[in-house]
Design a protein around this motif. Structure first.
Motif, PDB file in Angstrom:
ATOM      1  N   ASP A  81       0.830  -1.200   0.000  1.00 57.72           N
ATOM      2  CA  ASP A  81       0.000   0.000   0.000  1.00 57.72           C
ATOM      3  C   ASP A  81       0.870   1.258   0.000  1.00 57.72           C
ATOM      4  O   ASP A  81       1.677   1.477   0.904  1.00 57.72           O
ATOM      5  CB  ASP A  81      -0.914  -0.006   1.227  1.00 57.72           C
ATOM      6  N   GLY A  82       0.711   2.082  -1.058  1.00 57.04           N
ATOM      7  CA  GLY A  82       1.463   3.335  -1.156  1.00 57.04           C
ATOM      8  C   GLY A  82       2.895   3.185  -1.628  1.00 57.04           C
ATOM      9  O   GLY A  82       3.611   4.188  -1.773  1.00 57.04           O
ATOM     10  N   GLN A 100       0.103  -6.200 -12.069  1.00 56.56           N
ATOM     11  CA  GLN A 100      -1.332  -6.128 -11.771  1.00 56.56           C
ATOM     12  C   GLN A 100      -1.615  -6.505 -10.320  1.00 56.56           C
ATOM     13  O   GLN A 100      -2.470  -5.899  -9.677  1.00 56.56           O
ATOM     14  CB  GLN A 100      -2.106  -7.056 -12.716  1.00 56.56           C
ATOM     15  N   GLU A 101      -0.890  -7.490  -9.808  1.00 55.66           N
ATOM     16  CA  GLU A 101      -1.078  -7.903  -8.419  1.00 55.66           C
ATOM     17  C   GLU A 101      -0.608  -6.799  -7.459  1.00 55.66           C
ATOM     18  O   GLU A 101      -1.241  -6.565  -6.422  1.00 55.66           O
ATOM     19  CB  GLU A 101      -0.316  -9.203  -8.144  1.00 55.66           C
ATOM     20  N   VAL A 102       0.494  -6.136  -7.806  1.00 58.34           N
ATOM     21  CA  VAL A 102       0.989  -5.024  -6.979  1.00 58.34           C
ATOM     22  C   VAL A 102      -0.061  -3.912  -6.920  1.00 58.34           C
ATOM     23  O   VAL A 102      -0.363  -3.374  -5.847  1.00 58.34           O
ATOM     24  CB  VAL A 102       2.320  -4.473  -7.537  1.00 58.34           C
ATOM     25  N   VAL A 103      -0.621  -3.556  -8.070  1.00 58.97           N
ATOM     26  CA  VAL A 103      -1.649  -2.509  -8.132  1.00 58.97           C
ATOM     27  C   VAL A 103      -2.883  -2.923  -7.326  1.00 58.97           C
ATOM     28  O   VAL A 103      -3.461  -2.121  -6.584  1.00 58.97           O
ATOM     29  CB  VAL A 103      -2.043  -2.215  -9.601  1.00 58.97           C
ATOM     30  N   LYS A 104      -3.261  -4.190  -7.465  1.00 54.38           N
ATOM     31  CA  LYS A 104      -4.426  -4.718  -6.735  1.00 54.38           C
ATOM     32  C   LYS A 104      -4.244  -4.571  -5.225  1.00 54.38           C
ATOM     33  O   LYS A 104      -5.206  -4.365  -4.483  1.00 54.38           O
ATOM     34  CB  LYS A 104      -4.613  -6.191  -7.118  1.00 54.38           C
ATOM     35  N   ARG A 105      -2.994  -4.646  -4.787  1.00 53.84           N
ATOM     36  CA  ARG A 105      -2.710  -4.580  -3.349  1.00 53.84           C
ATOM     37  C   ARG A 105      -2.335  -3.176  -2.881  1.00 53.84           C
ATOM     38  O   ARG A 105      -1.807  -2.997  -1.786  1.00 53.84           O
ATOM     39  CB  ARG A 105      -1.611  -5.593  -3.007  1.00 53.84           C
ATOM     40  N   GLY A 106      -2.601  -2.176  -3.739  1.00 54.25           N
ATOM     41  CA  GLY A 106      -2.452  -0.782  -3.315  1.00 54.25           C
ATOM     42  C   GLY A 106      -1.168  -0.107  -3.712  1.00 54.25           C
ATOM     43  O   GLY A 106      -0.920   1.046  -3.321  1.00 54.25           O
ATOM     44  N   GLY A 107      -0.315  -0.797  -4.491  1.00 53.83           N
ATOM     45  CA  GLY A 107       0.940  -0.201  -4.905  1.00 53.83           C
ATOM     46  C   GLY A 107       0.813   0.616  -6.184  1.00 53.83           C
ATOM     47  O   GLY A 107      -0.152   0.495  -6.922  1.00 53.83           O
ATOM     48  N   HIS A 134      10.466   2.630  -4.542  1.00 51.50           N
ATOM     49  CA  HIS A 134      11.030   1.951  -3.370  1.00 51.50           C
ATOM     50  C   HIS A 134      11.785   0.692  -3.792  1.00 51.50           C
ATOM     51  O   HIS A 134      12.633   0.192  -3.047  1.00 51.50           O
ATOM     52  CB  HIS A 134       9.909   1.550  -2.405  1.00 51.50           C
ATOM     53  N   LEU A 135      11.447   0.164  -4.978  1.00 49.10           N
ATOM     54  CA  LEU A 135      12.008  -1.101  -5.442  1.00 49.10           C
ATOM     55  C   LEU A 135      11.971  -1.144  -6.967  1.00 49.10           C
ATOM     56  O   LEU A 135      11.043  -0.611  -7.582  1.00 49.10           O
ATOM     57  CB  LEU A 135      11.186  -2.259  -4.875  1.00 49.10           C
ATOM     58  N   VAL A 136      12.988  -1.772  -7.552  1.00 49.79           N
ATOM     59  CA  VAL A 136      13.024  -1.974  -9.007  1.00 49.79           C
ATOM     60  C   VAL A 136      12.875  -3.465  -9.291  1.00 49.79           C
ATOM     61  O   VAL A 136      13.578  -4.298  -8.708  1.00 49.79           O
ATOM     62  CB  VAL A 136      14.329  -1.443  -9.623  1.00 49.79           C
ATOM     63  N   PHE A 137      11.933  -3.794 -10.167  1.00 54.06           N
ATOM     64  CA  PHE A 137      11.732  -5.163 -10.635  1.00 54.06           C
ATOM     65  C   PHE A 137      12.229  -5.215 -12.081  1.00 54.06           C
ATOM     66  O   PHE A 137      11.636  -4.595 -12.966  1.00 54.06           O
ATOM     67  CB  PHE A 137      10.251  -5.535 -10.561  1.00 54.06           C
ATOM     68  N   GLU A 185       9.475  -8.737   0.681  1.00 44.68           N
ATOM     69  CA  GLU A 185      10.635  -8.787   1.598  1.00 44.68           C
ATOM     70  C   GLU A 185      11.462  -7.512   1.543  1.00 44.68           C
ATOM     71  O   GLU A 185      12.141  -7.167   2.517  1.00 44.68           O
ATOM     72  CB  GLU A 185      11.506 -10.000   1.251  1.00 44.68           C
ATOM     73  N   TYR A 186      11.424  -6.810   0.397  1.00 43.25           N
ATOM     74  CA  TYR A 186      12.229  -5.602   0.244  1.00 43.25           C
ATOM     75  C   TYR A 186      11.421  -4.336   0.465  1.00 43.25           C
ATOM     76  O   TYR A 186      11.907  -3.225   0.231  1.00 43.25           O
ATOM     77  CB  TYR A 186      12.891  -5.586  -1.138  1.00 43.25           C
ATOM     78  N   LEU A 187      10.169  -4.493   0.932  1.00 42.20           N
ATOM     79  CA  LEU A 187       9.324  -3.324   1.189  1.00 42.20           C
ATOM     80  C   LEU A 187       8.982  -3.172   2.665  1.00 42.20           C
ATOM     81  O   LEU A 187       8.360  -2.206   3.063  1.00 42.20           O
ATOM     82  CB  LEU A 187       8.013  -3.442   0.381  1.00 42.20           C
ATOM     83  N   ASP A 188       9.370  -4.165   3.487  1.00 47.06           N
ATOM     84  CA  ASP A 188       9.078  -4.086   4.931  1.00 47.06           C
ATOM     85  C   ASP A 188       9.872  -2.962   5.576  1.00 47.06           C
ATOM     86  O   ASP A 188      11.009  -2.694   5.217  1.00 47.06           O
ATOM     87  CB  ASP A 188       9.426  -5.416   5.608  1.00 47.06           C
TER      88      ASP A 188
END
Length: 395
Positions: free
Chosen positions: A5-6, A29-36, A107-110, A392-395
């Motif tokens: 989220d955010g 799409q899953e990241v967006v679904k979860r608020g990212g 915050h993270l690069v994929f 794991e890299y967003l906590d």
């Protein structure tokens, strides 16, 4: 609150062919679904593909391999004619990635097989999750001389060290003994601790489509007939020569078959063109419907296409791009695993292709192996596992 989220995640995907962006999109799409929040950076056909899903995307400078008139990868031309130019284009990509990342502030690069995204993220000290199915690809040599062996060694060493700059490396493949990209995963021990096998990334799970008979009837399949799905994708210069060879061949296939062929053009529309036994479609909106409904897949042997075909329990006939090391490696593995037959593009004739198709559909061994792979639950949820690694890299 969800960990995504955010949070902002930057998706840098290789744009040569559609295999990389097609497996990155369901993750995004899953990241967006979860608020990212997400932003894609890709090039060539990858831009149109991402646009089709309504996701934000920026077009990076194009980078591609040289091919000849047959669609064969031309190593000599790529090295001698485009070598210097490609270096400058790559550096331009890195500059573009740095500027775009600075503006998006992720915050993270994929990164999916995208070196420029990795270099930019490292320079900006942003964590990197890398999705990769070729750590050290096999490079075909025009000449087996000391110079070219040294050149290959230098390129592969640089490539391996570059991938290793990532925080973690995710491999979207089956566990052994069913690993498709086994030949290309020679990973050094020092890197091995940061490597995770995440399994198959399927945007749509098999067995959930209740429209199979409806789909088959829409393509004119009658009782006793088999449906072939020819999914031809990849860069345009590699795609068009084989499509031009396949159209007259597939349109004349025996009456026991019906064929649908996607031309792999993301912005080409989906209006079908009927030609004898063949239905030609510029772009199939949902290829998973075709995978569910078909009896056999004809493909170039791209990693994602093979993973999806196996995941849906469909045997294949593979026609690799000439001199394409990854596709030839995938074809060899598919033959070893007994889930496909293969043929060279130069041998492509009506008689030869019909014989391959007949052999595959008549093979009880292939059916047994495909059932075994799926029954043993090697089809792990690659999307969920990848999302876990991002978290794991967003906590």
């Amino acid at each position: 609150m969800d960990v995504f989220d955010g949070k902002r995640i930057y998706f840098g995907s290789c744009g040569m062919g559609l295999g990389h962006v097609s497996r990155s999109v369901p993750i995004a799409q899953e990241v967006v679904k979860r608020g990212g929040d997400i932003l894609f950076s890709t090039y060539l056909d990858g831009v149109h593909y991402v646009n089709n899903y309504g996701l934000p995307v920026v077009a990076a400078p194009d980078l591609s391999m040289e091919v000849d008139v047959t669609g064969s990868i031309d190593i000599k031309a790529t090295t001698l004619l485009s070598g210097i130019e490609s270096i400058f284009t790559f550096l331009d990509q890195v500059r573009f990635e740095i500027q775009t990342m600075q503006a998006f502030d992720p915050h993270l690069v994929f990164a999916d097989t995208r070196l420029s995204s990795i270099y930019a993220a490292r320079l900006l000290k942003i964590p990197i999750v890398l999705l990769l199915n070729q750590f050290l690809p096999r490079v075909p040599r025009e000449r087996d001389t000391l110079f070219f062996r040294l050149l290959d060694g230098t390129i592969l060493t640089t490539l391996g060290r570059s991938w290793a700059l990532s925080s973690v490396i995710l491999i979207p493949d089956f566990p052994e003994p069913y690993t498709i990209s086994l030949d290309s995963l020679r990973i050094p021990r020092r890197v091995g601790a940061r490597v995770k096998l995440v399994g198959s990334i399927l945007q749509q799970s098999p067995g959930n489509n209740h429209r199979v008979e409806e789909i088959r009837k829409s393509f004119g399949v009658e009782d006793g007939q088999k449906l072939i799905y020819a999914g031809i994708s990849g860069p345009r210069a590699e795609r068009i020569p084989v499509i031009n060879k396949l159209i007259p061949i597939l349109s004349q296939f025996p009456d026991r078959y019906r064929v649908i062929m996607s031309m792999g053009i993301p912005n080409g529309g989906s209006k079908p063109i009927k030609m004898g036994k063949l239905t030609l479609i510029p772009w199939i909106e949902n290829r998973f419907d075709c995978l569910e409904a078909c009896d056999l897949v004809i493909s170039r042997g791209g990693h994602e296409t093979l993973m999806q075909s196996i995941g849906y329990g469909k045997p294949s006939v593979i026609i690799p791009v000439p001199k394409h090391p990854e596709q030839y490696g995938n074809a060899r593995r598919a033959l070893e695993m007994k889930v496909a037959k293969a043929m060279h593009q130069k041998d492509l004739t009506l008689d030869h292709l019909v014989q391959r198709v007949d052999d595959v559909l008549g093979s009880s061994v292939m059916r047994q192996v495909l059932d075994e792979i799926n029954e043993k639950e090697h089809l792990e949820d690659g999307i969920a596992r990848t999302i876990e690694s991002l978290a794991e890299y967003l906590d």
